[in-house]
Scaffold this motif. Structure first.
Motif, mmCIF file in Angstrom:
data_model
loop_
_atom_site.group_PDB
_atom_site.id
_atom_site.type_symbol
_atom_site.label_atom_id
_atom_site.label_comp_id
_atom_site.label_asym_id
_atom_site.label_seq_id
_atom_site.Cartn_x
_atom_site.Cartn_y
_atom_site.Cartn_z
ATOM 1 N N ASP A 5 30.987 50.253 13.926
ATOM 2 C CA ASP A 5 31.469 51.630 14.605
ATOM 3 C C ASP A 5 32.174 52.690 13.259
ATOM 4 O O ASP A 5 31.598 54.242 13.209
ATOM 5 C CB ASP A 5 31.356 51.735 15.744
ATOM 6 C CG ASP A 5 31.062 52.661 15.867
ATOM 7 O OD1 ASP A 5 30.202 53.615 16.325
ATOM 8 O OD2 ASP A 5 31.230 52.963 18.082
ATOM 9 N N ALA A 6 33.104 51.771 13.689
ATOM 10 C CA ALA A 6 34.318 52.802 12.994
ATOM 11 C C ALA A 6 33.602 52.852 11.661
ATOM 12 O O ALA A 6 34.151 53.501 10.714
ATOM 13 C CB ALA A 6 35.294 51.920 12.375
ATOM 14 N N ALA A 7 33.540 52.069 10.525
ATOM 15 C CA ALA A 7 32.561 51.542 9.410
ATOM 16 C C ALA A 7 31.284 53.084 8.765
ATOM 17 O O ALA A 7 31.024 52.943 7.761
ATOM 18 C CB ALA A 7 32.155 50.442 9.118
ATOM 19 N N GLY A 8 31.283 53.159 10.028
ATOM 20 C CA GLY A 8 30.039 53.940 10.418
ATOM 21 C C GLY A 8 28.196 53.542 10.181
ATOM 22 O O GLY A 8 27.359 54.069 9.512
ATOM 23 N N ALA A 9 28.026 51.799 10.419
ATOM 24 C CA ALA A 9 26.875 51.360 10.338
ATOM 25 C C ALA A 9 26.124 51.278 11.595
ATOM 26 O O ALA A 9 27.029 51.918 12.825
ATOM 27 C CB ALA A 9 27.250 49.807 10.604
ATOM 28 N N ASP A 10 24.928 51.447 11.040
ATOM 29 C CA ASP A 10 23.704 51.807 12.476
ATOM 30 C C ASP A 10 23.789 50.419 13.116
ATOM 31 O O ASP A 10 23.762 49.972 13.617
ATOM 32 C CB ASP A 10 22.136 52.200 11.762
ATOM 33 C CG ASP A 10 21.537 52.807 13.192
ATOM 34 O OD1 ASP A 10 21.782 52.592 13.990
ATOM 35 O OD2 ASP A 10 20.532 52.992 12.692
ATOM 36 N N LEU A 11 24.820 50.869 14.957
ATOM 37 C CA LEU A 11 24.866 49.777 15.282
ATOM 38 C C LEU A 11 23.414 49.453 15.875
ATOM 39 O O LEU A 11 23.214 47.635 16.576
ATOM 40 C CB LEU A 11 25.573 50.163 16.214
ATOM 41 C CG LEU A 11 26.666 50.530 16.498
ATOM 42 C CD1 LEU A 11 28.248 50.677 17.739
ATOM 43 C CD2 LEU A 11 27.164 49.452 15.444
ATOM 44 N N ASN A 12 21.972 49.517 15.741
ATOM 45 C CA ASN A 12 20.450 48.996 17.038
ATOM 46 C C ASN A 12 19.996 48.670 15.836
ATOM 47 O O ASN A 12 19.216 47.585 15.930
ATOM 48 C CB ASN A 12 20.153 50.644 16.572
ATOM 49 C CG ASN A 12 20.312 52.038 17.475
ATOM 50 O OD1 ASN A 12 20.499 51.192 18.621
ATOM 51 N ND2 ASN A 12 20.291 53.003 17.577
ATOM 52 N N LYS A 13 20.956 48.466 14.318
ATOM 53 C CA LYS A 13 20.336 47.500 12.680
ATOM 54 C C LYS A 13 21.322 46.371 12.935
ATOM 55 O O LYS A 13 21.173 45.556 11.980
ATOM 56 C CB LYS A 13 20.298 48.736 12.127
ATOM 57 C CG LYS A 13 18.998 49.335 12.448
ATOM 58 C CD LYS A 13 19.007 49.765 10.111
ATOM 59 C CE LYS A 13 17.760 51.019 10.705
ATOM 60 N NZ LYS A 13 17.530 52.253 9.363
ATOM 61 N N VAL A 14 22.730 45.973 13.733
ATOM 62 C CA VAL A 14 23.257 45.157 13.454
ATOM 63 C C VAL A 14 23.214 43.909 14.709
ATOM 64 O O VAL A 14 23.697 44.878 16.191
ATOM 65 C CB VAL A 14 24.653 45.515 14.084
ATOM 66 C CG1 VAL A 14 25.655 44.321 13.179
ATOM 67 C CG2 VAL A 14 24.657 45.940 11.633
ATOM 68 N N ALA A 15 22.273 42.544 14.018
ATOM 69 C CA ALA A 15 22.828 41.417 15.847
ATOM 70 C C ALA A 15 23.428 40.290 15.911
ATOM 71 O O ALA A 15 23.924 40.556 14.287
ATOM 72 C CB ALA A 15 21.266 41.179 16.117
ATOM 73 N N VAL A 16 23.887 40.264 16.391
ATOM 74 C CA VAL A 16 25.446 39.138 16.340
ATOM 75 C C VAL A 16 24.447 37.793 16.615
ATOM 76 O O VAL A 16 24.553 37.644 18.024
ATOM 77 C CB VAL A 16 26.925 39.331 16.988
ATOM 78 C CG1 VAL A 16 27.426 38.336 16.877
ATOM 79 C CG2 VAL A 16 27.528 40.808 16.457
ATOM 80 N N ILE A 17 24.859 36.495 16.592
ATOM 81 C CA ILE A 17 25.217 35.250 17.521
ATOM 82 C C ILE A 17 25.836 34.459 16.826
ATOM 83 O O ILE A 17 26.922 34.397 16.695
ATOM 84 C CB ILE A 17 23.696 34.011 16.203
ATOM 85 C CG1 ILE A 17 22.413 34.863 16.139
ATOM 86 C CG2 ILE A 17 23.989 33.428 17.244
ATOM 87 C CD1 ILE A 17 20.959 34.330 14.994
ATOM 88 N N ALA A 18 26.884 34.497 18.489
ATOM 89 C CA ALA A 18 27.891 34.112 18.534
ATOM 90 C C ALA A 18 28.343 32.461 19.671
ATOM 91 O O ALA A 18 27.149 32.532 19.465
ATOM 92 C CB ALA A 18 29.040 34.564 19.929
#
Length: 351
Positions: A139-152
């Motif tokens: 978020d701080a970097a300005g990425a579009d969070l709707n397009k970032v997915a995480v597999i933990a």
């Protein structure tokens, strides 16, 4: 067919038997004991190349295509990029800048070339928590969070009742479901199958070949994040932790480190198989607050033609603090002196 065709049995040394059609084209190839003698008796050149994309293909039948570059050439679609650096050097902040570029399509100081494509990012996150680290950082970097997915690993285990391991069809299906433009594996070691040793060249090669096939099939780039080793004085390839196959297979290799003078972090483009390596990126980090959560953000500084070896061999400027202290002492002395002047010729000479 030319007699000096380079694709013949003498060159390939293949055990072949040929049945010749009326027009002289060799068909129905099968193993025999002495193919060269057979070909010589028949006065033929055995051509085993398929004209329509078989196992062996003539380059004259291949249409060249450009490999799509991403993040100003630091990444390429369908290929593997290796990003290595010491723990805490700022790899996560740099990856967040890549995510901003690829999810928004904006040119940035880090990546001034407008991306040729934009899309989703899938992150295999083996170290950083999703809610307290990854989300605020992106978020701080300005990425579009709707397009970032995480597999933990923890959430994957709850859902699948097994740990995520590269090469597992279930994990690969989940990655493909995210329709990524970029797959980030951070760190690479955290997702190795139990049967793969990081230092075993053959095992790493087979795994990387599988990953590259998946990347080319689905059209995404791969960023493997790894740690550098603790070898003092090492630079470039010798800083790599694990098998040298990582370096050899990757089409791009990036090494990060701290400059010895100042507080700058460098990202050196050490290897590029498609273009000339890009200039080294220099940045600092700053603390910002995003939705009430403090996080670190990379702040672009400049570029340099120095590479990792130059930074590793750089001599720390140990005299700078000493000179600064002397200068401060002189200024304090002058301020205390009458009329802010030297009180004697002797003192002036000493200074």
């Amino acid at each position: 067919m030319e007699k000096n065709d380079i694709f013949n049995t003498n060159l390939l040394q293949l055990p072949l038997k040929a049945q010749v059609a009326d027009e002289g084209v060799v068909q129905n190839i099968a193993p025999v004991a002495e193919p060269t003698a057979l070909a010589m008796r028949e006065g033929l050149v055995v051509d085993v190349l398929a004209q329509d994309g078989g196992v062996l293909r003539r380059l004259s039948n291949v249409t060249p295509k450009k490999c799509e570059k991403l993040a100003s050439g630091f990444l390429h679609r369908g290929e593997i990029t290796l990003l290595c650096g010491d723990g805490g050097v700022g790899k996560g902040q740099f990856v967040a800048q890549i995510a901003k570029s690829l999810t928004t399509g904006e040119s940035t100081e880090f990546f001034p070339q407008t991306p040729e494509g934009t899309g989703n990012i899938v992150i295999l996150a083996g170290e950083d928590p999703t809610d307290t680290v990854l989300c605020p950082r992106m978020d701080a970097a300005g990425a579009d969070l709707n397009k970032v997915a995480v597999i933990a690993p923890d959430t994957y285990y709850e859902e699948m009742h097994k740990m995520p391991q590269l090469g597992d069809p279930d994990l690969m299906n989940w990655i493909a479901a995210g329709n990524p433009l970029l797959l980030v594996i951070d760190p690479f070691q955290a997702f190795l199958p139990d049967s793969v040793n990081l230092n075993n060249r053959q095992q790493i090669r087979r795994l990387l070949q599988l990953l590259r096939m998946q990347a080319q099939q689905h059209g995404f780039a791969i960023l493997l994040v790894t740690h550098t080793n603790k070898n003092p004085g090492a630079c470039g390839r010798k800083r790599l932790n694990g098998s040298g196959e990582l370096w050899d297979t990757a089409r791009n290799v990036l090494i990060m480190g701290h400059a010895k003078n100042g507080n700058k972090i460098y990202v050196s483009h050490e290897k590029s198989s498609y273009d000339a390596p890009a200039d080294t990126i220099l940045f600092t980090t700053e603390t910002v607050t995003v939705k009430g959560v403090e996080t670190a953000r990379a702040k672009f500084d400049s570029t340099s033609d120095w590479k990792d070896e130059d930074f590793c061999r750089e001599k720390p400027d140990r005299a700078a603090p000493k000179y600064a202290g002397v200068q401060s002492g002189i200024l304090a002395m002058l301020n205390a002196a009458p009329d802010k002047r030297m009180v004697s010729k002797e003192l002036q000479r000493l200074v």
